[in-house]
Design a protein around this motif. Sequence first.
Motif, PDB file in Angstrom:
ATOM      1  N   ARG A 118       0.855  -1.284   0.112  1.00  0.00           N
ATOM      2  CA  ARG A 118      -0.089  -0.077  -0.018  1.00  0.00           C
ATOM      3  C   ARG A 118       0.874   1.109  -0.069  1.00  0.00           C
ATOM      4  N   LEU A 119       2.174   1.241   0.589  1.00  0.00           N
ATOM      5  CA  LEU A 119       3.089   2.477   0.525  1.00  0.00           C
ATOM      6  C   LEU A 119       3.468   2.740  -0.790  1.00  0.00           C
ATOM      7  N   VAL A 120       3.383   1.552  -1.690  1.00  0.00           N
ATOM      8  CA  VAL A 120       4.022   1.990  -3.177  1.00  0.00           C
ATOM      9  C   VAL A 120       2.538   2.464  -3.740  1.00  0.00           C
TER      10      VAL A 120
ATOM     11  N   PHE B 106       5.646   9.059  -5.753  1.00  0.00           N
ATOM     12  CA  PHE B 106       7.321   8.894  -5.224  1.00  0.00           C
ATOM     13  C   PHE B 106       8.063  10.084  -5.251  1.00  0.00           C
ATOM     14  N   GLU B 107       8.889  10.222  -4.038  1.00  0.00           N
ATOM     15  CA  GLU B 107       9.795  11.342  -3.848  1.00  0.00           C
ATOM     16  C   GLU B 107      10.771  11.317  -5.009  1.00  0.00           C
ATOM     17  N   ARG B 108      11.090  12.576  -5.367  1.00  0.00           N
ATOM     18  CA  ARG B 108      12.175  12.502  -6.372  1.00  0.00           C
ATOM     19  C   ARG B 108      13.331  13.784  -6.026  1.00  0.00           C
TER      20      ARG B 108
ATOM     21  N   PHE C 176      12.554   9.837   3.826  1.00  0.00           N
ATOM     22  CA  PHE C 176      11.396  10.192   3.128  1.00  0.00           C
ATOM     23  C   PHE C 176      10.040   9.152   3.549  1.00  0.00           C
ATOM     24  N   LYS C 177      10.712   7.940   4.067  1.00  0.00           N
ATOM     25  CA  LYS C 177       9.401   7.098   4.509  1.00  0.00           C
ATOM     26  C   LYS C 177       8.345   6.718   3.237  1.00  0.00           C
ATOM     27  N   LYS C 178       9.063   6.657   2.011  1.00  0.00           N
ATOM     28  CA  LYS C 178       7.981   6.179   1.051  1.00  0.00           C
ATOM     29  C   LYS C 178       8.936   6.024  -0.071  1.00  0.00           C
ATOM     30  N   PRO C 179       8.463   5.320  -1.286  1.00  0.00           N
ATOM     31  CA  PRO C 179       9.405   4.839  -2.443  1.00  0.00           C
ATOM     32  C   PRO C 179       9.841   6.568  -2.922  1.00  0.00           C
ATOM     33  N   MET C 180      11.025   6.511  -3.697  1.00  0.00           N
ATOM     34  CA  MET C 180      11.667   7.565  -4.137  1.00  0.00           C
ATOM     35  C   MET C 180      12.351   7.116  -5.275  1.00  0.00           C
ATOM     36  N   ILE C 181      12.707   8.414  -6.086  1.00  0.00           N
ATOM     37  CA  ILE C 181      13.408   7.981  -7.250  1.00  0.00           C
ATOM     38  C   ILE C 181      14.791   9.175  -7.181  1.00  0.00           C
ATOM     39  N   VAL C 182      15.949   8.737  -7.312  1.00  0.00           N
ATOM     40  CA  VAL C 182      17.203   9.461  -7.285  1.00  0.00           C
ATOM     41  C   VAL C 182      17.625   9.530  -8.811  1.00  0.00           C
ATOM     42  N   TYR C 183      17.869  10.842  -9.223  1.00  0.00           N
ATOM     43  CA  TYR C 183      18.128  10.917 -10.592  1.00  0.00           C
ATOM     44  C   TYR C 183      19.386  11.695 -10.783  1.00  0.00           C
ATOM     45  N   ASN C 184      19.949  11.935 -12.076  1.00  0.00           N
ATOM     46  CA  ASN C 184      21.113  12.598 -12.499  1.00  0.00           C
ATOM     47  C   ASN C 184      22.443  12.365 -11.722  1.00  0.00           C
TER      48      ASN C 184
ATOM     49  N   LEU D 249      13.951   3.673  -5.369  1.00  0.00           N
ATOM     50  CA  LEU D 249      14.263   2.878  -4.223  1.00  0.00           C
ATOM     51  C   LEU D 249      12.964   2.614  -3.325  1.00  0.00           C
ATOM     52  N   VAL D 250      12.870   1.575  -2.814  1.00  0.00           N
ATOM     53  CA  VAL D 250      11.729   1.153  -1.928  1.00  0.00           C
ATOM     54  C   VAL D 250      12.357   0.790  -0.637  1.00  0.00           C
ATOM     55  N   PRO D 251      11.413   0.755   0.393  1.00  0.00           N
ATOM     56  CA  PRO D 251      12.014   0.298   1.733  1.00  0.00           C
ATOM     57  C   PRO D 251      12.119  -0.836   1.691  1.00  0.00           C
ATOM     58  N   LYS D 252      13.124  -1.490   2.639  1.00  0.00           N
ATOM     59  CA  LYS D 252      13.562  -2.908   3.113  1.00  0.00           C
ATOM     60  C   LYS D 252      14.419  -3.330   1.935  1.00  0.00           C
ATOM     61  N   VAL D 253      14.446  -2.700   0.815  1.00  0.00           N
ATOM     62  CA  VAL D 253      15.300  -3.312  -0.568  1.00  0.00           C
ATOM     63  C   VAL D 253      16.355  -2.396  -0.704  1.00  0.00           C
ATOM     64  N   GLY D 254      16.069  -1.066  -1.015  1.00  0.00           N
ATOM     65  CA  GLY D 254      16.898  -0.071  -1.830  1.00  0.00           C
ATOM     66  C   GLY D 254      16.468  -0.026  -3.070  1.00  0.00           C
ATOM     67  N   VAL D 255      17.631   0.196  -3.960  1.00  0.00           N
ATOM     68  CA  VAL D 255      17.158   0.185  -5.468  1.00  0.00           C
ATOM     69  C   VAL D 255      16.542  -0.834  -5.880  1.00  0.00           C
TER      70      VAL D 255
END
Length: 279
Positions: free
Chosen positions: A169-171, A176-178, A217-225, A250-256
């Motif tokens: 549900r978090l996903v 997603f934070e960017r 951020f406590k939620k899925p996110m995207i790191v770019y550039n 990136l997602v919790p408990k996994v990373g990328v």
Amino acid sequence: HIQAAKDAVKQKTEDLQELKKNNSDKASIDNALEELNKAKAFLSKLEETTKLKPGLLQKDGKFDYSTDFFSRQAYLTVSGQFHVESFAHGLSSVYTFGPTFRPEISPSRRHLVEHWMVEPKIAFADLKDAMNCAEDLLKFLCQWLVDNCMDDMKFMENQFDKILFDRLRLVTSNSFERITYTEAVDILKKNVKFERTIEWGMDFNADQERFLVEEVFKKPMIVYNHPKQIKSFSMRLNDDEVTVASMDVLVPKVGVLMSGSQRVNQIALANETSRQSLR
């Protein structure tokens, strides 16, 4: 990674020299000296642990594989993504699914030498389109699991992950934070000290990835550039000429969990080469 660490040592050395030249206060100089020593220690450690080198041709005409990644002769397949890119120009949206090999050292424990991967390709798209596609795909998959595989998901929840449905549900329920790679580095340097010091130009390890997504951020996110030296040659070089149009989800408990990029524009590259030839 070694070059990035060397650049960090060089920059911190110059910073220290500048402080001494300007007769800065002792506290500032001591702090700069401490940072320089940390950078030197990290470089030394990195050079010691990074001992794997490609097999070298010896005088007798044979290769020495004793220090190679696989320690023996190995044959790796080429990823299907390079072949399917030509199809994308005619069909717009295509994908491949097959084995991928990456025989290089990585700071992440989840960087596999061999893995199977879905590789979508979208024609006439930029990095923002790629990030939107990745977010939409991951949300769709998580929702599809809940809608169509409830028995399997309950089994996984009972046996392995008591908060599995909360994570799904978090996903599905969050945008997603960017943030840029540079912003991520600044956050890591300001908020917490890891055993592995992070400097601009280095790849993140799993602990640093999970810190960003789980604690900041406590939620899925995207790191770019990302810096061009830690990403593939096939990614588009940004206008700053030091980063490429890349992205990691990136997602919790996994990373990328997912990675992607805007590829080099081959037509623009050919035109630029032609213009330079005419000068």
